[in-house]
Design an enzyme around this catalytic site. Structure first.
Site: not given
Ligand code: AP5
Length: 220
Positions: A16, A91, A130, A167, A178
């Site tokens: 994402k 979410r 990552r 991270r 997660r």
């Molecule tokens: P990346 O693009 O970073 O993936 P992502 O989907 O953004 O993954 P996240 O871990 O950031 O999502 P998340 O939803 O768990 O975390 P968030 O920060 O929102 O890609 C991942 C890796 O793969 C990278 O190394 C990239 O280079 C590689 N990659 C990407 N595309 C690729 C491809 N096509 N092929 C190969 N490799 C690829 O949330 C973190 C925490 O915050 C949550 O656990 C929660 O505690 C809190 N939080 C955030 N939002 C909320 C909410 N709305 N409600 C409640 N808690 C929340």
């Protein structure tokens, strides 16, 4: 330029953030990532950050009321007036309903939701490998998108000479939690947006460039 209000949905590690950054450069829209907003609060050591950190470090969701409040503030900022790309919000069904209510009050609507679909084994490898830049937020992967400089610095240019970090929630143990939370709390949103006829999906198990090209085609 037309106002576009877009949402990327998908499991942790689906890509994402990677795709939102490409859309942001291409469409000139702000990426609104609740994960980034929460990590910034943790880094600043605010009361909100301290509260959020305890949930994030164990792979749990931050309470709905906290995150909904953050989004209300973020979408009221002037740079969100011309549209946005939501990444990581909503979410839970309660967050999705709150977003609908907020948009109705603002006389706005969500244009499209794109689900990025990736098999679970691939998600684990992506997250544990990552590395991110704490300053400019560029996202790398030790194998799939290696950093351009060794040792792993953000770029070999002067614009962001920052050491990359892993991270704290990207350890195998927290990643497993997660993914469980995603299945239980966030996956029901697929049906929610299908019922609203807003959902399309892309196969995210291909290179970021190929995924992006299909995403752009879908969004028009
Ligand atoms: P990346 O693009 O970073 O993936 P992502 O989907 O953004 O993954 P996240 O871990 O950031 O999502 P998340 O939803 O768990 O975390 P968030 O920060 O929102 O890609 C991942 C890796 O793969 C990278 O190394 C990239 O280079 C590689 N990659 C990407 N595309 C690729 C491809 N096509 N092929 C190969 N490799 C690829 O949330 C973190 C925490 O915050 C949550 O656990 C929660 O505690 C809190 N939080 C955030 N939002 C909320 C909410 N709305 N409600 C409640 N808690 C929340």
């Amino acid at each position: 330029m037309a106002t576009r209000r877009l949402m990327l949905l998908g499991a942790p590690g689906a890509g994402k953030g990677t795709q939102a950054q490409l859309l942001m450069q291409d469409l000139g829209l702000p990426q609104v990532s609740t994960g980034d907003i929460l990590r910034a609060a943790v880094k600043e050591g605010t009361a909100l950050g301290l509260e959020a950190q305890s949930y994030m470090n164990r792979g749990a969701l931050v309470p709905d009321a906290v995150v909904i409040g953050l989004i209300e503030d973020r979408l009221a900022r002037p740079d969100a007036g011309g549209g946005w790309i939501l990444d990581g919000f909503p979410r839970t069904p309660a967050q999705a309903e709150a977003l609908d209510g907020l948009l109705t009050n603002l006389d706005q609507s969500l244009e499209a939701v794109v689900l990025i679909d990736v098999p679970e084994a691939q998600l684990i490898e992506r997250l544990t490998g990552r590395r991110t830049c704490p300053l400019c937020k560029r996202i790398f992967h030790v194998r799939f998108n290696p950093p351009p400089a060794v040792p792993p610095f953000c770029t070999d240019h002067a614009d962001c000479p920052s050491a990359l970090v892993q991270r704290p929630d990207d350890t195998l143990e927290v990643v497993s939690k997660r993914l469980n939370v995603y299945r239980e709390s966030t996956e029901p949103l697929v049906r929610y947006y299908q019922q609203q006829q807003k959902l399309t999906s892309v196969d995210g198990d291909r290179s970021p460039e190929v995924v992006y090209s299909e995403l752009r085609e879908l969004l028009g």
